[in-house]
Scaffold this motif. Structure first.
Motif, PDB file in Angstrom:
ATOM      1  N   VAL A   1     -20.269  -8.271  17.152  1.00 22.76           N
ATOM      2  CA  VAL A   1     -20.131  -6.812  17.282  1.00 22.76           C
ATOM      3  C   VAL A   1     -20.791  -6.322  18.576  1.00 22.76           C
ATOM      4  O   VAL A   1     -20.287  -5.414  19.231  1.00 22.76           O
ATOM      5  CB  VAL A   1     -20.742  -6.113  16.039  1.00 22.76           C
ATOM      6  CG1 VAL A   1     -20.892  -4.630  16.245  1.00 22.76           C
ATOM      7  CG2 VAL A   1     -19.891  -6.393  14.822  1.00 22.76           C
ATOM      8  N   ILE A   2     -21.883  -6.969  18.952  1.00 25.54           N
ATOM      9  CA  ILE A   2     -22.611  -6.561  20.160  1.00 25.54           C
ATOM     10  C   ILE A   2     -21.883  -7.043  21.412  1.00 25.54           C
ATOM     11  O   ILE A   2     -21.596  -6.258  22.322  1.00 25.54           O
ATOM     12  CB  ILE A   2     -24.048  -7.106  20.120  1.00 25.54           C
ATOM     13  CG1 ILE A   2     -24.798  -6.544  18.911  1.00 25.54           C
ATOM     14  CG2 ILE A   2     -24.783  -6.786  21.418  1.00 25.54           C
ATOM     15  CD1 ILE A   2     -26.083  -7.267  18.573  1.00 25.54           C
TER      16      ILE A   2
ATOM     17  N   TRP B   1     -15.681 -12.411  26.324  1.00 29.38           N
ATOM     18  CA  TRP B   1     -16.314 -11.095  26.245  1.00 29.38           C
ATOM     19  C   TRP B   1     -17.053 -10.756  27.530  1.00 29.38           C
ATOM     20  O   TRP B   1     -16.934  -9.640  28.037  1.00 29.38           O
ATOM     21  CB  TRP B   1     -17.281 -11.032  25.060  1.00 29.38           C
ATOM     22  CG  TRP B   1     -16.618 -11.024  23.731  1.00 29.38           C
ATOM     23  CD1 TRP B   1     -15.420 -10.435  23.402  1.00 29.38           C
ATOM     24  CD2 TRP B   1     -17.095 -11.617  22.535  1.00 29.38           C
ATOM     25  NE1 TRP B   1     -15.138 -10.633  22.077  1.00 29.38           N
ATOM     26  CE2 TRP B   1     -16.156 -11.358  21.514  1.00 29.38           C
ATOM     27  CE3 TRP B   1     -18.239 -12.349  22.218  1.00 29.38           C
ATOM     28  CZ2 TRP B   1     -16.326 -11.795  20.213  1.00 29.38           C
ATOM     29  CZ3 TRP B   1     -18.402 -12.787  20.912  1.00 29.38           C
ATOM     30  CH2 TRP B   1     -17.453 -12.511  19.929  1.00 29.38           C
TER      31      TRP B   1
ATOM     32  N   LEU C   1     -11.659   1.265  22.143  1.00 29.51           N
ATOM     33  CA  LEU C   1     -12.212   1.149  20.789  1.00 29.51           C
ATOM     34  C   LEU C   1     -11.216   0.508  19.826  1.00 29.51           C
ATOM     35  O   LEU C   1     -11.606  -0.279  18.961  1.00 29.51           O
ATOM     36  CB  LEU C   1     -12.676   2.506  20.286  1.00 29.51           C
ATOM     37  CG  LEU C   1     -13.896   3.087  21.012  1.00 29.51           C
ATOM     38  CD1 LEU C   1     -14.231   4.470  20.488  1.00 29.51           C
ATOM     39  CD2 LEU C   1     -15.091   2.156  20.907  1.00 29.51           C
TER      40      LEU C   1
ATOM     41  N   VAL D   1     -15.431  -3.296  26.453  1.00 22.82           N
ATOM     42  CA  VAL D   1     -15.285  -1.847  26.257  1.00 22.82           C
ATOM     43  C   VAL D   1     -16.079  -1.107  27.341  1.00 22.82           C
ATOM     44  O   VAL D   1     -15.578  -0.160  27.957  1.00 22.82           O
ATOM     45  CB  VAL D   1     -15.757  -1.424  24.846  1.00 22.82           C
ATOM     46  CG1 VAL D   1     -15.750   0.087  24.698  1.00 22.82           C
ATOM     47  CG2 VAL D   1     -14.889  -2.079  23.784  1.00 22.82           C
ATOM     48  N   ILE D   2     -17.275  -1.569  27.594  1.00 22.14           N
ATOM     49  CA  ILE D   2     -18.118  -0.953  28.629  1.00 22.14           C
ATOM     50  C   ILE D   2     -17.456  -1.093  29.993  1.00 22.14           C
ATOM     51  O   ILE D   2     -17.439  -0.150  30.787  1.00 22.14           O
ATOM     52  CB  ILE D   2     -19.529  -1.570  28.611  1.00 22.14           C
ATOM     53  CG1 ILE D   2     -20.242  -1.204  27.308  1.00 22.14           C
ATOM     54  CG2 ILE D   2     -20.337  -1.129  29.823  1.00 22.14           C
ATOM     55  CD1 ILE D   2     -21.504  -2.002  27.036  1.00 22.14           C
TER      56      ILE D   2
ATOM     57  N   LEU E   1     -18.570  -5.545  22.663  1.00 16.86           N
ATOM     58  CA  LEU E   1     -18.644  -4.237  23.332  1.00 16.86           C
ATOM     59  C   LEU E   1     -18.625  -4.359  24.854  1.00 16.86           C
ATOM     60  O   LEU E   1     -18.335  -3.383  25.550  1.00 16.86           O
ATOM     61  CB  LEU E   1     -19.920  -3.498  22.914  1.00 16.86           C
ATOM     62  CG  LEU E   1     -19.881  -2.789  21.577  1.00 16.86           C
ATOM     63  CD1 LEU E   1     -21.265  -2.268  21.215  1.00 16.86           C
ATOM     64  CD2 LEU E   1     -18.863  -1.673  21.578  1.00 16.86           C
TER      65      LEU E   1
ATOM     66  N   TYR F   1     -11.251  -3.112  20.535  1.00 18.01           N
ATOM     67  CA  TYR F   1     -12.514  -3.650  20.014  1.00 18.01           C
ATOM     68  C   TYR F   1     -12.386  -3.980  18.524  1.00 18.01           C
ATOM     69  O   TYR F   1     -12.679  -5.093  18.096  1.00 18.01           O
ATOM     70  CB  TYR F   1     -13.621  -2.623  20.265  1.00 18.01           C
ATOM     71  CG  TYR F   1     -14.950  -2.918  19.633  1.00 18.01           C
ATOM     72  CD1 TYR F   1     -15.789  -3.888  20.159  1.00 18.01           C
ATOM     73  CD2 TYR F   1     -15.392  -2.204  18.528  1.00 18.01           C
ATOM     74  CE1 TYR F   1     -17.019  -4.143  19.591  1.00 18.01           C
ATOM     75  CE2 TYR F   1     -16.624  -2.446  17.956  1.00 18.01           C
ATOM     76  CZ  TYR F   1     -17.441  -3.424  18.494  1.00 18.01           C
ATOM     77  OH  TYR F   1     -18.659  -3.670  17.936  1.00 18.01           O
TER      78      TYR F   1
END
Length: 174
Positions: A37-38, A116, A71, A44-45, A41, A74
């Motif tokens: 989950v971390i 990621w 999102l 996304v950033i 992201l 994600y």
């Protein structure tokens, strides 16, 4: 171990790290909440950074479009990751590996790390795509190594297991 240390170790010393990962007690929920989950992201950033910098095609669409797209990607990506853990577990016996829900989930979650991290650089025109390809290639290598350590696929069958897993992952991602 922190998620930062785990990411660094899986990228820089994967053979040793896969041995440690295999020996650790874990749960699918813990792998997701404490790691996936971390790290998921990060792309996304990168996308939102591109929008804020108005680089490339990003400037032709509004911020909300990219926020919703990032999102959505994600959430869908995490869903595909979970499904891939189930599929990787189901495939293991076909390649003389061991069936283990948690081990298969470890395999797919930690193998996704380079993708990621590379996803952050998608906003860089020209080289973002190249960095993503490198991340994908390294993820495939991690999946190959990890399949031997976590789900115990024999080395002579690990290439086939990796190839089938990646093909399914790509199809699901599309």
């Amino acid at each position: 171990m922190s998620f930062i240390d785990r990411a660094k170790n899986i990228l820089l010393s994967p053979k040793d790290e896969w041995k440690k990962i295999d020996e650790e007690e874990a749960t699918a929920g813990g792998l997701f909440t404490g790691y996936a989950v971390i790290l998921a992201l990060i792309p996304v950033i990168g996308t939102l950074l591109a929008v804020s910098l108005s680089i490339g095609a990003y400037r032709y669409f509004g911020f909300n479009y990219f926020l919703v797209s990032a999102l959505s990607g994600y959430v869908i990506g995490l869903g595909v990751l979970y499904l891939m853990g189930i599929i990787a577990n189901a495939l293991a016996p076909s390649f003389d590996g061991e069936k283990s829900d948690v081990s298969a989930m470890k395999l797919v979650v930690y193998s996704a790390t380079p993708v990621w991290i590379a996803g952050f650089f998608n906003f860089v025109p020209g080289i973002g795509f190249l960095i993503s390809l490198i991340g994908f290639g390294y993820s495939a290598y991690l999946l190959y190594l990890g399949s031997q350590a976590t789900v115990k696929v024999p080395e002579n069958k690990a290439v086939g297991y990796t190839a089938v897993t990646i093909i399914i992952w790509i199809v699901l991602s599309i």
